[in-house]
Design a protein around this motif. Structure first.
Motif, PDB file in Angstrom:
ATOM      1  N   SER A  67      -1.224  12.964   1.261  1.00 53.12           N
ATOM      2  CA  SER A  67      -0.979  12.949   2.714  1.00 53.12           C
ATOM      3  C   SER A  67      -2.168  12.446   3.519  1.00 53.12           C
ATOM      4  CB  SER A  67      -0.568  14.347   3.197  1.00 53.12           C
ATOM      5  OG  SER A  67       0.591  14.780   2.527  1.00 53.12           O
ATOM      6  N   GLY A  68      -2.984  11.580   2.920  1.00 50.75           N
ATOM      7  CA  GLY A  68      -4.112  11.000   3.635  1.00 50.75           C
ATOM      8  C   GLY A  68      -5.455  11.572   3.244  1.00 50.75           C
ATOM      9  N   ALA A  69      -5.487  12.481   2.289  1.00 50.39           N
ATOM     10  CA  ALA A  69      -6.749  13.091   1.870  1.00 50.39           C
ATOM     11  C   ALA A  69      -7.658  12.104   1.159  1.00 50.39           C
ATOM     12  CB  ALA A  69      -6.486  14.284   0.954  1.00 50.39           C
ATOM     13  N   LEU A  70      -7.058  11.103   0.509  1.00 51.38           N
ATOM     14  CA  LEU A  70      -7.842  10.194  -0.315  1.00 51.38           C
ATOM     15  C   LEU A  70      -7.156   8.840  -0.413  1.00 51.38           C
ATOM     16  CD1 LEU A  70      -6.131  10.203  -3.260  1.00 51.38           C
ATOM     17  CD2 LEU A  70      -7.118  12.492  -3.301  1.00 51.38           C
ATOM     18  N   ALA A  71      -7.936   7.848  -0.791  1.00 47.42           N
ATOM     19  CA  ALA A  71      -7.410   6.502  -1.025  1.00 47.42           C
ATOM     20  C   ALA A  71      -8.075   5.938  -2.270  1.00 47.42           C
ATOM     21  CB  ALA A  71      -7.663   5.600   0.175  1.00 47.42           C
ATOM     22  N   MET A  72      -7.333   5.080  -2.982  1.00 49.24           N
ATOM     23  CA  MET A  72      -7.859   4.457  -4.188  1.00 49.24           C
ATOM     24  C   MET A  72      -7.615   2.961  -4.158  1.00 49.24           C
ATOM     25  SD  MET A  72      -6.741   7.028  -7.275  1.00 49.24           S
ATOM     26  CE  MET A  72      -7.004   8.808  -7.156  1.00 49.24           C
ATOM     27  N   TYR A  98      -6.852  14.926   9.224  1.00 46.45           N
ATOM     28  CA  TYR A  98      -6.343  13.647   8.742  1.00 46.45           C
ATOM     29  C   TYR A  98      -4.863  13.764   8.468  1.00 46.45           C
ATOM     30  CZ  TYR A  98      -6.578  15.975   4.184  1.00 46.45           C
ATOM     31  OH  TYR A  98      -6.406  16.856   3.145  1.00 46.45           O
ATOM     32  N   ASP A  99      -4.210  12.605   8.329  1.00 41.59           N
ATOM     33  CA  ASP A  99      -2.827  12.536   7.867  1.00 41.59           C
ATOM     34  C   ASP A  99      -2.595  11.139   7.312  1.00 41.59           C
ATOM     35  OD1 ASP A  99      -2.552  10.898  10.123  1.00 41.59           O
ATOM     36  OD2 ASP A  99      -1.371  12.345  11.262  1.00 41.59           O
ATOM     37  N   LYS A 100      -1.363  10.798   7.025  1.00 45.68           N
ATOM     38  CA  LYS A 100      -1.062   9.475   6.473  1.00 45.68           C
ATOM     39  C   LYS A 100      -1.549   8.351   7.390  1.00 45.68           C
ATOM     40  CE  LYS A 100       3.078  10.288   3.607  1.00 45.68           C
ATOM     41  NZ  LYS A 100       4.483   9.857   3.412  1.00 45.68           N
ATOM     42  N   ARG A 101      -1.353   8.533   8.690  1.00 46.50           N
ATOM     43  CA  ARG A 101      -1.709   7.481   9.647  1.00 46.50           C
ATOM     44  C   ARG A 101      -3.210   7.251   9.705  1.00 46.50           C
ATOM     45  NH1 ARG A 101      -3.906   7.089  14.377  1.00 46.50           N
ATOM     46  NH2 ARG A 101      -3.971   9.341  14.685  1.00 46.50           N
ATOM     47  N   THR A 102      -3.987   8.322   9.812  1.00 43.55           N
ATOM     48  CA  THR A 102      -5.427   8.146   9.981  1.00 43.55           C
ATOM     49  C   THR A 102      -6.044   7.461   8.762  1.00 43.55           C
ATOM     50  OG1 THR A 102      -5.790  10.410   9.204  1.00 43.55           O
ATOM     51  CG2 THR A 102      -5.698  10.070  11.583  1.00 43.55           C
ATOM     52  N   MET A 103      -5.612   7.839   7.556  1.00 40.10           N
ATOM     53  CA  MET A 103      -6.151   7.172   6.378  1.00 40.10           C
ATOM     54  C   MET A 103      -5.643   5.737   6.275  1.00 40.10           C
ATOM     55  SD  MET A 103      -8.270   7.206   3.902  1.00 40.10           S
ATOM     56  CE  MET A 103      -8.765   8.747   3.120  1.00 40.10           C
ATOM     57  N   SER A 104      -4.437   5.478   6.749  1.00 40.95           N
ATOM     58  CA  SER A 104      -3.942   4.093   6.769  1.00 40.95           C
ATOM     59  C   SER A 104      -4.810   3.233   7.663  1.00 40.95           C
ATOM     60  CB  SER A 104      -2.487   4.053   7.246  1.00 40.95           C
ATOM     61  OG  SER A 104      -1.629   4.699   6.328  1.00 40.95           O
ATOM     62  N   GLU A 105      -5.209   3.765   8.813  1.00 42.20           N
ATOM     63  CA  GLU A 105      -6.108   3.025   9.699  1.00 42.20           C
ATOM     64  C   GLU A 105      -7.430   2.725   9.004  1.00 42.20           C
ATOM     65  OE1 GLU A 105      -6.014   3.970  14.109  1.00 42.20           O
ATOM     66  OE2 GLU A 105      -5.236   5.847  13.262  1.00 42.20           O
ATOM     67  N   ARG A 106      -7.953   3.690   8.277  1.00 46.43           N
ATOM     68  CA  ARG A 106      -9.218   3.474   7.566  1.00 46.43           C
ATOM     69  C   ARG A 106      -9.064   2.406   6.492  1.00 46.43           C
ATOM     70  NH1 ARG A 106     -12.686   8.532   5.402  1.00 46.43           N
ATOM     71  NH2 ARG A 106     -12.826   8.816   7.671  1.00 46.43           N
ATOM     72  N   VAL A 115       0.860  -1.189   0.000  1.00 41.04           N
ATOM     73  CA  VAL A 115       0.000   0.000   0.000  1.00 41.04           C
ATOM     74  C   VAL A 115       0.894   1.236   0.000  1.00 41.04           C
ATOM     75  CG1 VAL A 115      -1.850   1.271   1.157  1.00 41.04           C
ATOM     76  CG2 VAL A 115      -1.759  -1.247   1.332  1.00 41.04           C
ATOM     77  N   PRO A 116       1.135   1.871  -1.148  1.00 43.38           N
ATOM     78  CA  PRO A 116       1.886   3.125  -1.155  1.00 43.38           C
ATOM     79  C   PRO A 116       1.099   4.213  -0.421  1.00 43.38           C
ATOM     80  CG  PRO A 116       1.856   2.139  -3.343  1.00 43.38           C
ATOM     81  CD  PRO A 116       0.854   1.403  -2.517  1.00 43.38           C
ATOM     82  N   VAL A 117       1.811   4.988   0.383  1.00 43.16           N
ATOM     83  CA  VAL A 117       1.214   6.087   1.152  1.00 43.16           C
ATOM     84  C   VAL A 117       2.063   7.317   0.863  1.00 43.16           C
ATOM     85  CG1 VAL A 117       0.424   6.855   3.416  1.00 43.16           C
ATOM     86  CG2 VAL A 117       0.623   4.399   2.944  1.00 43.16           C
ATOM     87  N   VAL A 122     -11.524   2.295 -10.858  1.00 46.38           N
ATOM     88  CA  VAL A 122     -10.882   2.881  -9.689  1.00 46.38           C
ATOM     89  C   VAL A 122     -11.951   3.377  -8.723  1.00 46.38           C
ATOM     90  CG1 VAL A 122      -9.413   4.750  -8.843  1.00 46.38           C
ATOM     91  CG2 VAL A 122      -8.786   3.524 -10.927  1.00 46.38           C
ATOM     92  N   ASP A 123     -11.884   2.911  -7.493  1.00 45.15           N
ATOM     93  CA  ASP A 123     -12.757   3.397  -6.431  1.00 45.15           C
ATOM     94  C   ASP A 123     -11.988   4.438  -5.623  1.00 45.15           C
ATOM     95  OD1 ASP A 123     -14.947   1.716  -7.049  1.00 45.15           O
ATOM     96  OD2 ASP A 123     -13.954   0.044  -6.039  1.00 45.15           O
ATOM     97  N   LEU A 124     -12.484   5.660  -5.596  1.00 51.28           N
ATOM     98  CA  LEU A 124     -11.843   6.783  -4.920  1.00 51.28           C
ATOM     99  C   LEU A 124     -12.624   7.134  -3.668  1.00 51.28           C
ATOM    100  CD1 LEU A 124      -9.980   9.287  -4.674  1.00 51.28           C
ATOM    101  CD2 LEU A 124     -11.454  10.420  -6.365  1.00 51.28           C
ATOM    102  N   THR A 125     -11.926   7.141  -2.535  1.00 48.12           N
ATOM    103  CA  THR A 125     -12.538   7.495  -1.259  1.00 48.12           C
ATOM    104  C   THR A 125     -11.832   8.712  -0.690  1.00 48.12           C
ATOM    105  OG1 THR A 125     -13.040   5.168  -0.796  1.00 48.12           O
ATOM    106  CG2 THR A 125     -13.070   6.691   1.075  1.00 48.12           C
ATOM    107  N   PHE A 126     -12.591   9.739  -0.359  1.00 45.50           N
ATOM    108  CA  PHE A 126     -12.037  10.913   0.300  1.00 45.50           C
ATOM    109  C   PHE A 126     -12.142  10.749   1.806  1.00 45.50           C
ATOM    110  CE2 PHE A 126     -12.563  12.602  -3.885  1.00 45.50           C
ATOM    111  CZ  PHE A 126     -11.590  13.588  -3.997  1.00 45.50           C
ATOM    112  N   TRP A 127     -11.270  11.450   2.542  1.00 43.07           N
ATOM    113  CA  TRP A 127     -11.343  11.400   3.999  1.00 43.07           C
ATOM    114  C   TRP A 127     -12.690  11.897   4.486  1.00 43.07           C
ATOM    115  CZ3 TRP A 127      -9.347   9.050   7.923  1.00 43.07           C
ATOM    116  CH2 TRP A 127      -9.593   9.530   9.211  1.00 43.07           C
TER     117      TRP A 127
END
Length: 260
Positions: free
Chosen positions: A78-83, A172-180, A52-54, A90-95
């Motif tokens: 920096s954690g604003a979004l994940a794909m 949010y930051d890298k960590r919080t989105m990683s947890e999600r 998982v690249p962050v 592509v499924d895009l999720t925002f914080w």
């Protein structure tokens, strides 16, 4: 495969199923992805360790990565979004919410512009959906930190990588989105310590080093190590993408080593 100081023991890493990793100057070497580094990502995938690249990199970069690389997800800006990628889509999720984060970005960019002076926005700013990235190449550590303080005084979050100042409004930051993302991957909180690892190189990886028990740094982290409150547990003897290769092979060896 050597490390600075004590090397990890296989039994410490045997359960790792997910490797979260920074990109710039961790996977890349002088801005390029070396063939052996890309092969190491495939080797991890084939060994049952999903990557998982962050990154602080833009949504545009992230879409390419999740489509073209053997990764299970990618976290950007920096954690604003994940794909993630499902059935070629592509499924895009925002914080929070795309419209909210985009509106915040526009207001923040307007506020930052008068502070930039000789600094310039990142070339990929046009492909960003939530944050602001400022190039730091050619500027001294003192100049970079001074600008970061001025931006932070506006009430914004600020993270400094090896190539950018990243800034945003949002909790949010890298960590919080990683947890999600871990929750989305059905990794329960009590499994995280044993089943995950992280590798990074810079000051903006500090939240990740504090969160992941199996935290690695590549050798080029050494100049900023004193600035990181929780240090990586292990540091490779080689820098950047070559250090990542050594870490990847260490994880694969631990996962495939027979238990006695």
């Amino acid at each position: 495969m050597s490390f600075l100081g004590q090397a990890p023991r296989p039994e410490q890493l045997r359960g790792v199923r997910y490797l979260f990793t920074d990109i710039d100057d961790t996977l890349t070497t002088q801005g390029r992805l070396l063939p052996e580094t890309y092969q190491a990502i495939w080797d991890l995938h084939n060994a049952g360790i999903e990557v998982v690249p962050v990154t602080g990199g833009s949504a545009g970069w992230c879409e390419h990565i999740v489509r073209a690389w053997p990764v299970v997800a990618v976290i950007g800006e920096s954690g604003a979004l994940a794909m993630t990628l499902s059935g070629g889509k592509v499924d895009l999720t925002f914080w929070e919410d795309e419209a909210i984060q985009t509106e915040r970005q526009a207001r923040h960019l307007e506020a930052i512009q008068p502070l930039l002076g000789k600094f310039v926005l990142s070339a990929d700013q046009r492909f960003r959906l939530a944050d602001i990235a400022i190039e730091i190449a050619g500027h001294s550590r003192q100049e970079v930190d001074a600008l970061a303080r001025r931006i932070h005084a506006l009430g914004a979050s600020v993270a400094i990588s090896s190539i950018h100042i990243n800034s945003w409004h949002g909790n949010y930051d890298k960590r919080t989105m990683s947890e999600r993302v871990l929750h989305q991957l059905n990794v329960s909180p009590h499994e995280i310590a044993a089943s995950t690892a992280f590798v990074g190189d810079s000051r903006n990886d500090a939240p990740m080093f504090g969160f992941f028990s199996n935290a690695f740094g590549v050798a080029n982290i050494l100049p900023v190590l004193a600035d990181i409150p929780t240090k990586p547990r292990w540091i490779s003897s080689r820098p950047a993408g070559l250090g990542f290769v050594d870490i990847a092979h260490t994880l694969i060896a631990a996962r495939t080593m027979p238990q006695v």
